[in-house]
Write an enzyme that holds these catalytic residues in place. Structure first.
Site, PDB file in Angstrom:
ATOM      1  N   HIS A   1      34.402   2.852   4.928  1.00 54.66           N
ATOM      2  CA  HIS A   1      35.096   3.711   5.898  1.00 54.66           C
ATOM      3  C   HIS A   1      36.551   3.282   6.063  1.00 54.66           C
ATOM      4  O   HIS A   1      36.836   2.141   6.440  1.00 54.66           O
ATOM      5  CB  HIS A   1      34.397   3.624   7.259  1.00 54.66           C
ATOM      6  CG  HIS A   1      32.987   4.135   7.247  1.00 54.66           C
ATOM      7  ND1 HIS A   1      32.675   5.452   7.474  1.00 54.66           N
ATOM      8  CD2 HIS A   1      31.813   3.492   7.014  1.00 54.66           C
ATOM      9  CE1 HIS A   1      31.354   5.611   7.395  1.00 54.66           C
ATOM     10  NE2 HIS A   1      30.821   4.443   7.122  1.00 54.66           N
TER      11      HIS A   1
ATOM     12  N   CYS B   1      30.850   7.460   2.699  1.00 57.08           N
ATOM     13  CA  CYS B   1      29.556   6.854   3.018  1.00 57.08           C
ATOM     14  C   CYS B   1      28.409   7.801   2.632  1.00 57.08           C
ATOM     15  O   CYS B   1      28.124   7.953   1.453  1.00 57.08           O
ATOM     16  CB  CYS B   1      29.513   6.456   4.490  1.00 57.08           C
ATOM     17  SG  CYS B   1      28.237   5.214   4.852  1.00 57.08           S
TER      18      CYS B   1
ATOM     19  N   GLU C   1      38.530   5.886   7.581  1.00 59.13           N
ATOM     20  CA  GLU C   1      38.943   6.948   8.506  1.00 59.13           C
ATOM     21  C   GLU C   1      38.903   6.555   9.973  1.00 59.13           C
ATOM     22  O   GLU C   1      39.405   7.274  10.840  1.00 59.13           O
ATOM     23  CB  GLU C   1      38.053   8.187   8.299  1.00 59.13           C
ATOM     24  CG  GLU C   1      36.669   8.127   8.937  1.00 59.13           C
ATOM     25  CD  GLU C   1      35.639   7.307   8.179  1.00 59.13           C
ATOM     26  OE1 GLU C   1      34.470   7.305   8.584  1.00 59.13           O
ATOM     27  OE2 GLU C   1      35.999   6.663   7.171  1.00 59.13           O
TER      28      GLU C   1
END
Length: 252
Positions: A177, A92, A179
């Site tokens: 994202h 990001c 994670e």
């Protein structure tokens, strides 16, 4: 002499590395997690000992150098690591720092892209971003986007964001994202900065959608982060082998 390690730079307390750490720990890699946002002269591990670099997300802009002087240090560090062939991963904001460091342009997106959605695989997709189908489910949470740096390879796009992922040498940048663990996602939905542009009904919907969507995201995340960790492990071994060997002193 210090052991090779992965440096993880964060930009907000709630933007933690999550599943990235799982992959690094599985490979037995040492790592340091720190933030240098307010530090124009940061105390960082020796560059020669870096087995890899991770730049996490955050609510600020990638070029907000006046307010966050550490971002300029991160930009220089990212470019130096990529030039040196070290594995780099940007998520990001980290993706945007990487892109601008390499000459890409930072721009406001057509509209905020927040929530679960898909990215489309491009024909030149690479093993750094192993997508098994033409589309993959991801979590979006951004306003800004970037243009593709000269010499970079685009890997994925979405309807709102042309550059969702790119590769440049040893580096992988992802606007989305992968994670985010269940605990991290709960922290995001409890953080005012993250949900300030969302209605309560939007937050409730995201919370309800998470288990089903995450079941699709998790194997994709594992493949991406395990690949990154493997590259870091290989680089760590290269660094260790390059260190001068201590001579044994034999007393006769």
């Amino acid at each position: 002499m210090s052991k090779p390690q992965v440096l993880i730079l964060t930009h907000a307390p709630w933007e933690r590395p999550g599943r990235i750490l799982d992959a690094l720990e599985t490979c037995g890699l040492e790592y340091t997690i720190t933030s240098i946002l307010k530090k124009p002269k940061a105390d960082l591990p020796d560059f020669k000992d870096l087995a890899g670099l991770v730049l996490m997300g955050g609510p600020m802009g990638a070029l907000d150098y006046d307010e966050y002087p550490g971002l300029k240090t991160e930009s220089k560090l990212a470019k130096a690591a990529i030039v040196a062939g070290k594995p780099v991963l940007g998520v990001c904001l980290g993706h945007q720092i990487m892109a601008t460091a390499l000459g890409g342009k930072l721009r406001p997106g057509k509209a905020p892209e927040i929530g679960f959605g898909t990215v489309q695989r491009l024909e030149n997709s690479h093993e750094f971003l192993p997508m098994w189908g033409k589309k993959a489910t991801v979590l979006h949470w951004h306003n800004d986007c970037v243009t593709l740096p000269a010499g970079a390879t685009p890997l994925a796009k979405s309807d709102l964001t042309k550059v969702q992922a790119f590769r440049f040498g040893s580096a992988l940048g992802m606007q989305f994202h992968l994670e985010v663990t269940p605990a991290l996602f709960d922290a995001w939905l409890s953080e005012k900065e993250m949900v300030k542009d969302l209605k309560k009904s939007d937050v409730a919907r995201l919370r309800e959608e998470y288990p089903e969507k995450d079941a699709l995201i998790k194997p994709f995340a594992s493949a991406v982060f395990e690949g990154f960790a493997a590259r870091c492990s290989t680089h760590a071994k290269t660094l260790e082998e390059a260190k001068p060997k201590e001579k044994k002193i034999v007393i006769s």
